[in-house]
Design a protein around this motif. Structure first.
Motif, PDB file in Angstrom:
ATOM      1  N   ASN A  61      -2.914  -0.243 -16.496  1.00 39.80           N
ATOM      2  CA  ASN A  61      -2.630   0.741 -15.437  1.00 39.80           C
ATOM      3  C   ASN A  61      -1.101   0.838 -15.332  1.00 39.80           C
ATOM      4  O   ASN A  61      -0.465  -0.014 -14.736  1.00 39.80           O
TER       5      ASN A  61
ATOM      6  N   ARG B 133       1.980   1.921 -13.873  1.00 37.15           N
ATOM      7  CA  ARG B 133       2.407   2.424 -12.564  1.00 37.15           C
ATOM      8  C   ARG B 133       3.918   2.331 -12.415  1.00 37.15           C
ATOM      9  O   ARG B 133       4.438   1.870 -11.422  1.00 37.15           O
TER      10      ARG B 133
ATOM     11  N   THR C 180       4.542   8.331 -17.439  1.00 34.29           N
ATOM     12  CA  THR C 180       3.296   8.247 -16.681  1.00 34.29           C
ATOM     13  C   THR C 180       2.112   8.404 -17.636  1.00 34.29           C
ATOM     14  O   THR C 180       2.273   8.962 -18.725  1.00 34.29           O
TER      15      THR C 180
ATOM     16  N   CYS D 231      -0.776   4.476  -0.660  1.00 35.25           N
ATOM     17  CA  CYS D 231       0.027   3.385  -1.219  1.00 35.25           C
ATOM     18  C   CYS D 231       0.832   2.711  -0.100  1.00 35.25           C
ATOM     19  O   CYS D 231       0.842   1.487   0.014  1.00 35.25           O
TER      20      CYS D 231
ATOM     21  N   ILE E 195       6.413   1.243  -7.247  1.00 31.53           N
ATOM     22  CA  ILE E 195       5.120   1.676  -7.791  1.00 31.53           C
ATOM     23  C   ILE E 195       5.199   3.174  -8.024  1.00 31.53           C
ATOM     24  O   ILE E 195       5.461   3.949  -7.092  1.00 31.53           O
TER      25      ILE E 195
ATOM     26  N   HIS F 290       3.602   6.742  -8.611  1.00 29.25           N
ATOM     27  CA  HIS F 290       2.325   7.446  -8.427  1.00 29.25           C
ATOM     28  C   HIS F 290       2.583   8.937  -8.546  1.00 29.25           C
ATOM     29  O   HIS F 290       2.534   9.669  -7.579  1.00 29.25           O
TER      30      HIS F 290
ATOM     31  N   VAL G  47      -2.515  11.073 -11.356  1.00 29.07           N
ATOM     32  CA  VAL G  47      -2.740   9.864 -10.564  1.00 29.07           C
ATOM     33  C   VAL G  47      -3.734  10.167  -9.453  1.00 29.07           C
ATOM     34  O   VAL G  47      -3.796  11.290  -8.942  1.00 29.07           O
TER      35      VAL G  47
ATOM     36  N   ASP H 108      -6.086   4.515  -8.687  1.00 29.88           N
ATOM     37  CA  ASP H 108      -4.955   3.949  -9.434  1.00 29.88           C
ATOM     38  C   ASP H 108      -4.052   3.114  -8.537  1.00 29.88           C
ATOM     39  O   ASP H 108      -3.604   2.038  -8.934  1.00 29.88           O
ATOM     40  N   VAL H 109      -3.771   3.617  -7.319  1.00 33.94           N
ATOM     41  CA  VAL H 109      -2.905   2.817  -6.432  1.00 33.94           C
ATOM     42  C   VAL H 109      -3.700   1.667  -5.821  1.00 33.94           C
ATOM     43  O   VAL H 109      -3.152   0.584  -5.599  1.00 33.94           O
TER      44      VAL H 109
ATOM     45  N   ALA I 253      -3.514  -1.047  -8.252  1.00 34.75           N
ATOM     46  CA  ALA I 253      -2.176  -1.648  -8.281  1.00 34.75           C
ATOM     47  C   ALA I 253      -1.974  -2.570  -7.082  1.00 34.75           C
ATOM     48  O   ALA I 253      -1.413  -3.660  -7.211  1.00 34.75           O
TER      49      ALA I 253
END
Ligand code: PLP
Length: 368
Positions: free
Chosen positions: A2, A4, A9, A270, A332, A334, A338, A342-343, A346
């Motif tokens: 992943n 991030r 990206t 996030c 991070i 994003h 995204v 995904d977050v 993370a």
């Protein structure tokens, strides 16, 4: 894995497939169709009727192109900087002999439009303002609309590094009166590295006629002349353009407003997740970026060790701080292709790594 970091990206599978296509003649009809479709798509996201040019190079190449095509050695310019990328813009202009006034703001803060107005009043010889829209090194988005108003009112040329914002954050180039706007393929566009995009207003072309800084590869008048024939002056990164065409189609299918809204949603999630872990955000939420979140490394925690554990134990790759902020923040990314999971993934990895490092991370909200 992943990935991030705030660029490169992850690319959607369709985009990767497109980049694997067989080569074409870059002086032939297939390429003319490709550059036409890419340019039209870019102009929609730049929200401009100005020229938008596709350059082969990284974002920094686009910044250098902006500088050498609008300025002359000895010219007075104002470089507004709130971080590493703002500093870089100033350094490029200095490298080519501009007389640069640096207006720096504390790391983690946005630029103050009133201070820009004062700096312009102080030196009326200033012709041009360089500014970063979204400072990737600190996770801060400048109030570009307000800055542009100040620069327009003073009748200066406005050159914007929008490398980590355009495509992800609303930037109405024409409506705000931005003369030169730069972006890069590997950030929010979800395309591999290799292309820079640059828009030039009529005012920017006027400046270009008088600009005496040396240039050859980055000569935008040359790029425009070739572009009018459906070509680029030099051999372009054809594969990355294949990828870009597909990425633009995917973004158009989603809708521009929806793309911006998704970034806002994911960024909010996030930030909420970070706070739930008992961590502090580096930038205030009112100007926190929706493409990259910077987090303070708490006292007693080794930031590098935590990000290493995230990569090794969970396959999540984040960034640390750059230069003065090394070891002091995590970042991070994003942006681009995204979404919430995904977050979430993370943040879960961050929590695990923090626990491993002995930091009492608060249990994250259920359902994550
Ligand atoms: C990534 C980035 C750059 C530099 O782009 P490269 O493609 O690495 O040359 C410049 N400015 C900002 C705001 C960025 O995020």
């Amino acid at each position: 894995m992943n990935l991030r970091v705030p660029g490169p990206t992850p690319c959607p599978p369709e985009v990767l497939q497109a980049s694997a296509r067989q080569m074409i003649n870059h002086r032939g009809p297939e390429f003319k169709a490709l550059i036409a479709s890419c340019t039209a798509g870019l102009k929609r996201f730049f929200q401009t009727q100005n020229d938008a040019l596709i350059l082969t190079g990284s974002g920094t190449g686009g910044m250098e192109a902006a500088v050498v095509n609008t300025l002359s050695p000895g010219e007075h310019i104002l470089a507004v900087t709130i971080g590493v990328f703002g500093d870089r813009f100033a350094s490029i202009a200095e490298a080519y002999g501009a007389k640069v006034t640096r207006l720096s703001f504390e790391r983690g803060q946005p630029a103050d439009p009133a201070a820009i107005r004062q700096a312009l009043q102080k030196d009326p010889a200033i012709t041009t303002v360089l500014v970063t829209h979204n400072e990737t090194s600190t996770g801060v988005t400048n109030d570009l609309k307000a800055i542009a108003q100040v620069v327009r009112a003073a009748d200066k040329l406005l050159v914007v590094d929008a490398i980590s914002s355009l495509s992800s954050i609303d930037l109405p180039t024409d409506a705000w009166g931005c003369d030169v706007v730069i972006s890069g393929s590997q950030k929010g566009w979800g395309v591999p590295p290799g292309l820079a995009f640059i828009s030039m207003s009529a005012r920017a072309w006027e400046a270009n006629k008088k600009a005496r800084m040396p240039r050859f590869y980055w000569d935008l008048a040359r790029a425009k002349k070739s572009g009018d024939k459906g070509e680029t002056p030099w051999t372009p990164a054809v594969s990355v353009m294949f990828a870009l065409e597909t990425a633009l189609q995917l973004m158009e299918r989603e809708g521009m407003a929806q793309v911006f809204a998704r970034h806002e949603r994911v960024a909010r999630r996030c930030r909420e997740g970070v706070k739930a872990l008992g961590l502090e955000l580096f930038a205030r939420e009112s100007y926190a970026s929706t493409t990259v979140t910077a987090i303070k490394v708490p006292p007693g925690v080794d930031g590098k060790q935590v990000s290493q554990a995230m990569r090794q134990d969970s396959g999540v790759v984040i960034s640390g701080g750059q230069q003065d902020l090394e070891g002091k923040i995590w970042r991070i990314g994003h942006l681009g292709h995204v979404s919430e999971p995904d977050v979430d993934d993370a943040l879960r990895a961050l929590e695990q790594a923090l626990v491993k490092a002995g930091f009492p991370a608060k249990k994250v909200a259920a359902g994550r």
